[in-house]
Design a protein around this motif. Structure first.
Motif, PDB file in Angstrom:
ATOM      1  N   LYS A  24       0.828  -1.217   0.000  1.00 44.22           N
ATOM      2  CA  LYS A  24       0.000   0.000   0.000  1.00 44.22           C
ATOM      3  C   LYS A  24       0.859   1.263   0.000  1.00 44.22           C
ATOM      4  CE  LYS A  24      -4.247  -1.956   1.829  1.00 44.22           C
ATOM      5  NZ  LYS A  24      -5.363  -1.829   2.800  1.00 44.22           N
ATOM      6  N   SER A  25       2.165   1.090   0.223  1.00 50.01           N
ATOM      7  CA  SER A  25       3.100   2.214   0.133  1.00 50.01           C
ATOM      8  C   SER A  25       3.747   2.292  -1.243  1.00 50.01           C
ATOM      9  CB  SER A  25       4.190   2.077   1.209  1.00 50.01           C
ATOM     10  OG  SER A  25       3.629   2.093   2.512  1.00 50.01           O
ATOM     11  N   GLY A  26       3.306   1.428  -2.174  1.00 49.69           N
ATOM     12  CA  GLY A  26       3.761   1.498  -3.541  1.00 49.69           C
ATOM     13  C   GLY A  26       4.849   0.519  -3.930  1.00 49.69           C
ATOM     14  N   LEU A  27       5.214  -0.410  -3.037  1.00 43.91           N
ATOM     15  CA  LEU A  27       6.265  -1.370  -3.347  1.00 43.91           C
ATOM     16  C   LEU A  27       5.694  -2.622  -4.012  1.00 43.91           C
ATOM     17  CD1 LEU A  27       8.500  -1.220  -0.132  1.00 43.91           C
ATOM     18  CD2 LEU A  27       8.659   0.158  -2.219  1.00 43.91           C
ATOM     19  N   LYS A  28       6.505  -3.245  -4.848  1.00 43.32           N
ATOM     20  CA  LYS A  28       6.167  -4.526  -5.449  1.00 43.32           C
ATOM     21  C   LYS A  28       6.627  -5.608  -4.478  1.00 43.32           C
ATOM     22  CE  LYS A  28       6.891  -7.344  -9.613  1.00 43.32           C
ATOM     23  NZ  LYS A  28       7.629  -7.449 -10.899  1.00 43.32           N
ATOM     24  N   VAL A  29       5.680  -6.417  -3.990  1.00 43.85           N
ATOM     25  CA  VAL A  29       5.948  -7.283  -2.833  1.00 43.85           C
ATOM     26  C   VAL A  29       5.680  -8.744  -3.153  1.00 43.85           C
ATOM     27  CG1 VAL A  29       5.388  -7.739  -0.410  1.00 43.85           C
ATOM     28  CG2 VAL A  29       5.328  -5.394  -1.281  1.00 43.85           C
ATOM     29  N   ALA A  30       6.584  -9.603  -2.650  1.00 44.50           N
ATOM     30  CA  ALA A  30       6.381 -11.053  -2.650  1.00 44.50           C
ATOM     31  C   ALA A  30       6.271 -11.511  -1.201  1.00 44.50           C
ATOM     32  CB  ALA A  30       7.542 -11.765  -3.333  1.00 44.50           C
ATOM     33  N   LEU A  31       5.332 -12.387  -0.943  1.00 44.27           N
ATOM     34  CA  LEU A  31       5.128 -12.928   0.404  1.00 44.27           C
ATOM     35  C   LEU A  31       5.224 -14.443   0.330  1.00 44.27           C
ATOM     36  CD1 LEU A  31       4.303 -12.544   3.403  1.00 44.27           C
ATOM     37  CD2 LEU A  31       1.912 -12.527   2.648  1.00 44.27           C
ATOM     38  N   VAL A  32       6.064 -15.022   1.174  1.00 49.61           N
ATOM     39  CA  VAL A  32       6.303 -16.458   1.151  1.00 49.61           C
ATOM     40  C   VAL A  32       5.816 -17.085   2.445  1.00 49.61           C
ATOM     41  CG1 VAL A  32       8.019 -18.283   0.837  1.00 49.61           C
ATOM     42  CG2 VAL A  32       8.374 -16.050  -0.234  1.00 49.61           C
ATOM     43  N   GLU A  33       5.072 -18.184   2.342  1.00 48.26           N
ATOM     44  CA  GLU A  33       4.592 -18.904   3.526  1.00 48.26           C
ATOM     45  C   GLU A  33       4.581 -20.396   3.232  1.00 48.26           C
ATOM     46  OE1 GLU A  33       3.737 -20.360   6.791  1.00 48.26           O
ATOM     47  OE2 GLU A  33       3.834 -18.153   6.800  1.00 48.26           O
ATOM     48  N   LYS A  34       5.202 -21.172   4.118  1.00 47.83           N
ATOM     49  CA  LYS A  34       5.269 -22.622   3.884  1.00 47.83           C
ATOM     50  C   LYS A  34       4.068 -23.365   4.470  1.00 47.83           C
ATOM     51  CE  LYS A  34       8.114 -23.904   7.891  1.00 47.83           C
ATOM     52  NZ  LYS A  34       9.352 -24.599   8.315  1.00 47.83           N
ATOM     53  N   ASN A  35       3.375 -22.742   5.406  1.00 42.53           N
ATOM     54  CA  ASN A  35       2.184 -23.361   5.992  1.00 42.53           C
ATOM     55  C   ASN A  35       0.967 -22.476   5.713  1.00 42.53           C
ATOM     56  OD1 ASN A  35       3.554 -25.651   7.126  1.00 42.53           O
ATOM     57  ND2 ASN A  35       4.372 -24.298   8.710  1.00 42.53           N
ATOM     58  N   LYS A  36       0.191 -22.205   6.727  1.00 43.13           N
ATOM     59  CA  LYS A  36      -0.973 -21.343   6.564  1.00 43.13           C
ATOM     60  C   LYS A  36      -0.603 -19.903   6.881  1.00 43.13           C
ATOM     61  CE  LYS A  36      -4.467 -24.829   7.814  1.00 43.13           C
ATOM     62  NZ  LYS A  36      -5.570 -25.152   8.750  1.00 43.13           N
ATOM     63  N   VAL A  37      -1.299 -18.965   6.227  1.00 45.95           N
ATOM     64  CA  VAL A  37      -1.127 -17.569   6.595  1.00 45.95           C
ATOM     65  C   VAL A  37      -1.606 -17.389   8.033  1.00 45.95           C
ATOM     66  CG1 VAL A  37      -1.407 -16.738   4.232  1.00 45.95           C
ATOM     67  CG2 VAL A  37      -3.405 -16.888   5.727  1.00 45.95           C
ATOM     68  N   GLY A  38      -1.147 -16.345   8.675  1.00 42.56           N
ATOM     69  CA  GLY A  38      -1.543 -16.095  10.055  1.00 42.56           C
ATOM     70  C   GLY A  38      -0.536 -16.579  11.063  1.00 42.56           C
ATOM     71  N   GLY A  39       0.356 -17.483  10.630  1.00 42.98           N
ATOM     72  CA  GLY A  39       1.409 -17.959  11.519  1.00 42.98           C
ATOM     73  C   GLY A  39       0.883 -18.669  12.746  1.00 42.98           C
ATOM     74  N   ALA A  40       1.741 -18.814  13.739  1.00 43.33           N
ATOM     75  CA  ALA A  40       1.374 -19.506  14.975  1.00 43.33           C
ATOM     76  C   ALA A  40       0.243 -18.789  15.691  1.00 43.33           C
ATOM     77  CB  ALA A  40       2.595 -19.632  15.887  1.00 43.33           C
ATOM     78  N   CYS A  41       0.240 -17.457  15.650  1.00 41.09           N
ATOM     79  CA  CYS A  41      -0.769 -16.686  16.380  1.00 41.09           C
ATOM     80  C   CYS A  41      -2.185 -17.086  15.977  1.00 41.09           C
ATOM     81  CB  CYS A  41      -0.549 -15.192  16.141  1.00 41.09           C
ATOM     82  SG  CYS A  41      -1.847 -14.147  16.846  1.00 41.09           S
ATOM     83  N   TYR A  42      -2.451 -17.094  14.681  1.00 39.51           N
ATOM     84  CA  TYR A  42      -3.807 -17.361  14.210  1.00 39.51           C
ATOM     85  C   TYR A  42      -4.149 -18.849  14.204  1.00 39.51           C
ATOM     86  CZ  TYR A  42      -4.696 -12.567  12.763  1.00 39.51           C
ATOM     87  OH  TYR A  42      -4.921 -11.220  12.753  1.00 39.51           O
ATOM     88  N   ASN A  43      -3.158 -19.703  14.042  1.00 42.67           N
ATOM     89  CA  ASN A  43      -3.437 -21.125  13.858  1.00 42.67           C
ATOM     90  C   ASN A  43      -3.272 -21.961  15.116  1.00 42.67           C
ATOM     91  OD1 ASN A  43      -3.851 -21.489  10.764  1.00 42.67           O
ATOM     92  ND2 ASN A  43      -2.068 -20.143  10.920  1.00 42.67           N
ATOM     93  N   VAL A  44      -2.236 -21.700  15.891  1.00 46.41           N
ATOM     94  CA  VAL A  44      -1.966 -22.542  17.073  1.00 46.41           C
ATOM     95  C   VAL A  44      -1.538 -21.709  18.273  1.00 46.41           C
ATOM     96  CG1 VAL A  44      -1.383 -24.626  15.777  1.00 46.41           C
ATOM     97  CG2 VAL A  44       0.407 -22.935  16.247  1.00 46.41           C
ATOM     98  N   GLY A  45      -1.999 -20.458  18.333  1.00 47.51           N
ATOM     99  CA  GLY A  45      -1.543 -19.589  19.406  1.00 47.51           C
ATOM    100  C   GLY A  45      -2.628 -18.711  19.961  1.00 47.51           C
ATOM    101  N   CYS A  46      -2.403 -17.404  19.839  1.00 45.67           N
ATOM    102  CA  CYS A  46      -3.266 -16.466  20.552  1.00 45.67           C
ATOM    103  C   CYS A  46      -4.731 -16.537  20.140  1.00 45.67           C
ATOM    104  CB  CYS A  46      -2.740 -15.037  20.420  1.00 45.67           C
ATOM    105  SG  CYS A  46      -2.258 -14.536  18.766  1.00 45.67           S
ATOM    106  N   ILE A  47      -5.021 -16.741  18.862  1.00 46.54           N
ATOM    107  CA  ILE A  47      -6.424 -16.742  18.448  1.00 46.54           C
ATOM    108  C   ILE A  47      -7.174 -17.986  18.943  1.00 46.54           C
ATOM    109  CG2 ILE A  47      -7.999 -16.735  16.488  1.00 46.54           C
ATOM    110  CD1 ILE A  47      -6.673 -14.033  17.092  1.00 46.54           C
ATOM    111  N   PRO A  48      -6.717 -19.218  18.654  1.00 47.63           N
ATOM    112  CA  PRO A  48      -7.462 -20.368  19.184  1.00 47.63           C
ATOM    113  C   PRO A  48      -7.503 -20.420  20.707  1.00 47.63           C
ATOM    114  CG  PRO A  48      -5.413 -21.072  18.129  1.00 47.63           C
ATOM    115  CD  PRO A  48      -5.609 -19.647  17.777  1.00 47.63           C
ATOM    116  N   SER A  49      -6.442 -19.980  21.357  1.00 51.30           N
ATOM    117  CA  SER A  49      -6.452 -19.997  22.829  1.00 51.30           C
ATOM    118  C   SER A  49      -7.466 -18.997  23.377  1.00 51.30           C
ATOM    119  CB  SER A  49      -5.055 -19.703  23.392  1.00 51.30           C
ATOM    120  OG  SER A  49      -4.647 -18.375  23.115  1.00 51.30           O
ATOM    121  N   LYS A  50      -7.577 -17.826  22.742  1.00 53.44           N
ATOM    122  CA  LYS A  50      -8.540 -16.825  23.217  1.00 53.44           C
ATOM    123  C   LYS A  50      -9.972 -17.263  22.933  1.00 53.44           C
ATOM    124  CE  LYS A  50      -4.937 -14.605  24.360  1.00 53.44           C
ATOM    125  NZ  LYS A  50      -3.981 -15.663  23.983  1.00 53.44           N
TER     126      LYS A  50
END
Length: 444
Positions: A24-50
């Motif tokens: 959104k700042s105008g850069l051409k961006v690549a994002l790499v993820e080997k599992n699910k987006v959201g990382g540990a927080c969304y999948n096995v951390g803060c979100i499921p625990s809450k």
């Protein structure tokens, strides 16, 4: 070969936020993820625990209604259905992240990345170059190398949230935030919980005055807390300690996390112990390569990682962002009651600091809601500069924001004391606690 302005390795709270901010700042961006987006927080951390903590909180609310006169004959826990709801909420949040990434026109690569010192990124059969790289590979659960650990069957936070049956019994090893939150998540639903913590106290990174309140609530919930001992070895379903043997049916290790630094080791980055060394703008020892989140020093918190990612991008863009102040990062514990803190704790403050504490039983809204376990606390200079603050109580993690906003905006407790808070609200105690710094509190 494709060339990007930025490649972000890891799509957790630090990585995906950095990627979207950059795009959104105008850069051409690549994002790499080997599992699910959201990382540990969304999948096995803060979100499921809450989510699980919200389930247990609802059970406690129903029981409190019975005490007030709203009789509920029985509480039936359909645990598989609760876990289905957890999965549904997580899936919706992950879908939202995927949508935000797509809308930002970020190129998504699925797979494990390797990065060369000249910022060439390889993901399976794809190879591309990046002018800048952000490493945001997060962390994994740490299991202590106890003697006999190989004989044990146990969960970590990476595996626990996949359970489909409510455990009749759960032994949790650990006494930090994750361990205590999981005890609060399961005990109200009927699980017999034992917490084994070798240290003398729990939540040792948090507000000391909050610990007795949490331990009292743990006792009320039937949670058995064992502290101050040495682990000796594990033999099958027995944990041998210096004070006796503890048998378990289900075992959860909640003993902290360790950074995933495999990619950093391949780059031969300068390290700071187990962490990647960075300067104040999260740039590593290799110019153009940055690291954020659990890979670097500071708080291992999702919102901290997100802020670091945004900061790193702004630094790349030459915006000269202000160095992130660790004293302005809120720390939250989602027990019942909650604990929310920022800045200095009382014992960390200068000797001339003024410390005020307003207890919730003197607050009308807290009293009528039945949420009287807790307090609001300011640590301030005699002139009113805010060194730190803490709220313990229901909704503490929301109320702390008003106190923090004053500090971040350059205000003082004088500004909060001048505010007209609505009545009745629990947050009006913030103004009274601020007035207390100058000896003018009404309810003290």
């Amino acid at each position: 070969m494709k060339i990007y302005d930025l490649a972000v390795i890891g799509a957790g709270p630090g990585g995906y936020v950095a990627a979207i901010h950059a795009a959104k700042s105008g850069l051409k961006v690549a994002l790499v993820e080997k599992n699910k987006v959201g990382g540990a927080c969304y999948n096995v951390g803060c979100i499921p625990s809450k989510i699980m903590l919200e389930h247990s909180k609802l059970v406690q609310e129903i029981r409190r209604g019975t005490d007030w006169g709203v009789t509920v004959p029985t509480i039936n826990i359909d645990f598989p259905k609760l876990m289905q709801r957890k999965d549904k909420v997580v899936e919706e949040l992950l879908h939202n992240i995927e949508t935000f990434v797509e809308k930002a026109q970020i190129t998504m690569y699925r797979g494990e990345a390797s990065v060369s010192r000249d910022r060439k990124v390889t993901v399976d059969d794809d190879v591309f170059e990046a002018k800048h790289v952000i490493l945001a590979t997060g962390s994994g659960p740490f299991v202590p190398p106890f003697k006999g650990i190989e004989t044990a069957s146990y969960y970590t936070t990476d595996t626990f949230f996949g359970i489909q049956e409510l455990p009749k019994e759960l032994t949790i090893v650990g006494g930090g935030v994750i361990a205590i939150e999981m005890a609060f998540a399961l005990a109200p639903m009927g699980t017999k919980v034992t917490v084994l913590n070798h240290s003398k106290d729990i939540l040792q990174t948090e507000e000391p005055d909050a610990r007795p309140i949490i331990k009292e609530k743990m006792e009320q919930l039937g949670i058995k807390l064992v502290t101050d001992f040495a682990f000796e070895e594990i033999k099958g379903n027995e944990i041998h300690t210096s004070i006796g043997v503890f048998k378990y049916d289900n075992l959860l290790f909640a003993t902290g996390r360790r950074p995933n630094t495999k990619i950093a080791e391949a780059l031969e980055l300068q390290m700071d112990g187990r962490l990647i060394w960075t300067n104040n703008h999260y740039e590593t020892s290799i110019p153009g390569i940055f690291a954020i989140g659990d890979l670097v020093g500071g708080f291992q918190l999702a919102h901290s990682a997100s802020a670091e990612g945004i900061h790193a991008v702004d630094y790349m863009l030459g915006k000269q962002p202000r160095v992130i102040n660790q004293m302005e990062i809120p720390r939250c514990v989602y027990t019942h009651p909650e604990i929310a803190t920022f800045g200095m704790l009382e014992h960390e403050a200068p000797t001339d600091a003024i410390v005020t504490k307003m207890y919730l039983p003197t607050n009308p809204k807290a009293l009528l809601e039945g949420n009287t376990q807790g307090f609001m606390k300011f640590v301030a200079s005699p002139e009113g500069d805010i060194y730190g603050a803490c709220v313990v109580g229901d909704g503490a993690t929301e109320m702390i924001n008003a106190m923090l906003a004053a500090k971040v905006a350059g205000g003082s407790v004088k500004d909060l004391a001048r505010m007209i808070f609505p009545h009745p609200t629990v947050s009006e105690h913030i103004g009274d606690a601020a007035s207390a710094v100058f000896g003018k509190a009404i309810h003290l």
